[in-house]
Design an enzyme around this catalytic site. Structure first.
Site: not given
Length: 272
Positions: A128, A40, A9, A14
């Site tokens: 997700d 991003k 998420k 990550k």
């Protein structure tokens, strides 16, 4: 070539995990490519030391100005010659970021990026997998090994379970398997035990538990991985251990996701 995707998420860590694992692999002389699949476009910032131009921005400019995209426009080198690419995406509220990933993969194919002899190609993928674009790395065979980053928080585990559902759906037909769960600790009650049981229940393993350490965030503010900036720290050594676990991993499986109520009951079991 090992083709790995790291999912989880938004905000779960990550990019931090991906960049530090890549840095640890590069320290061991592996040739590594990291591809950020997040609008991003900050996945590779700590590898290169700054934000890099995105594939989608360059493509938009090329369509408007009529020039051909070259490899040097999209491919950058960072720490220990790690190759870095950022897919990018539209501005918030405009367009579909998932479709942007699909377009990016087509451009990289046309540039023969994947014909390079990398030891590891690592995709850092948002969310997700509610959108087919974000599932592109596993649906189209770009990645065959999946690792899910989560914490012991309910919504992080909920997202992890959704990702497991996606891997289950495409696993048998695409040769994609889950390599393990990475717990990026948030100091939740009995977090190690909760995430360990979650991993086991979905037919996987908790391959590594990343301890919460403010040094990691400090290095990120300086646009560095902790492996590069604080190489002798416990945090850096933890990422080196994770990288070696990934290198030697032989526990790959099609996941068996939980039903929603099963996930709720599991989390309640470890709530004090």
């Amino acid at each position: 070539m090992r083709k790995i995707a790291i999912y989880g998420k938004g905000g779960i860590g990550k990019s931090t995990t991906s960049a530090n694992v890549c840095a640890a692999l590069a320290d061991n002389d592996y040739k590594v490519l990291q591809i950020g699949c997040d609008p991003k476009h900050d996945s590779t910032r700590t590898i290169v030391g700054d934000f890099i131009p995105t594939v989608l921005d360059i493509w938009t400019d090329s369509e408007r100005e009529g020039f051909d995209i070259t490899r040097s426009m999209v491919l950058f080198n960072g720490y220990k010659n790690i190759s870095a690419i950022e897919a990018g995406g539209p501005e918030p509220g405009v367009g579909c970021a998932g479709r942007g990933i699909i377009r990016t993969m087509d451009i990289l194919e046309n540039l023969n990026i994947f014909e390079e002899e990398y030891d590891f190609v690592l995709y850092d993928v948002l969310g997700d997998v509610v959108c087919g674009g974000f599932a592109k790395p596993i649906q189209s065979g770009y990645a065959t090994e999946i690792y899910i980053v989560t914490s012991g928080e309910f919504m992080a585990l909920y997202a992890a379970n959704n990702i497991a559902i996606a891997v289950e759906k495409v696993g048998k037909s695409r040769g994609v398997k889950l390599g393990g769960i990475i717990c990026n600790s948030r100091n939740v009650d009995q977090e190690f035990e909760l995430v360990s049981e979650f991993a086991s229940r979905i037919n996987s393993q908790m391959i590594h538990f990343v301890k919460r350490d403010q040094l990691i965030q400090k290095c990120e503010r300086l646009a560095k991985t902790v492996v590069e900036k604080e190489g002798n720290s416990e945090a850096a050594n933890g990422y080196r251990v994770l990288a070696q676990k990934i290198v030697g991993n032989n526990h790959f499986a099609i996941p068996a996701p939980l039903f929603f109520q099963e996930l709720v009951d599991l989390c309640e079991k470890y709530t004090t």
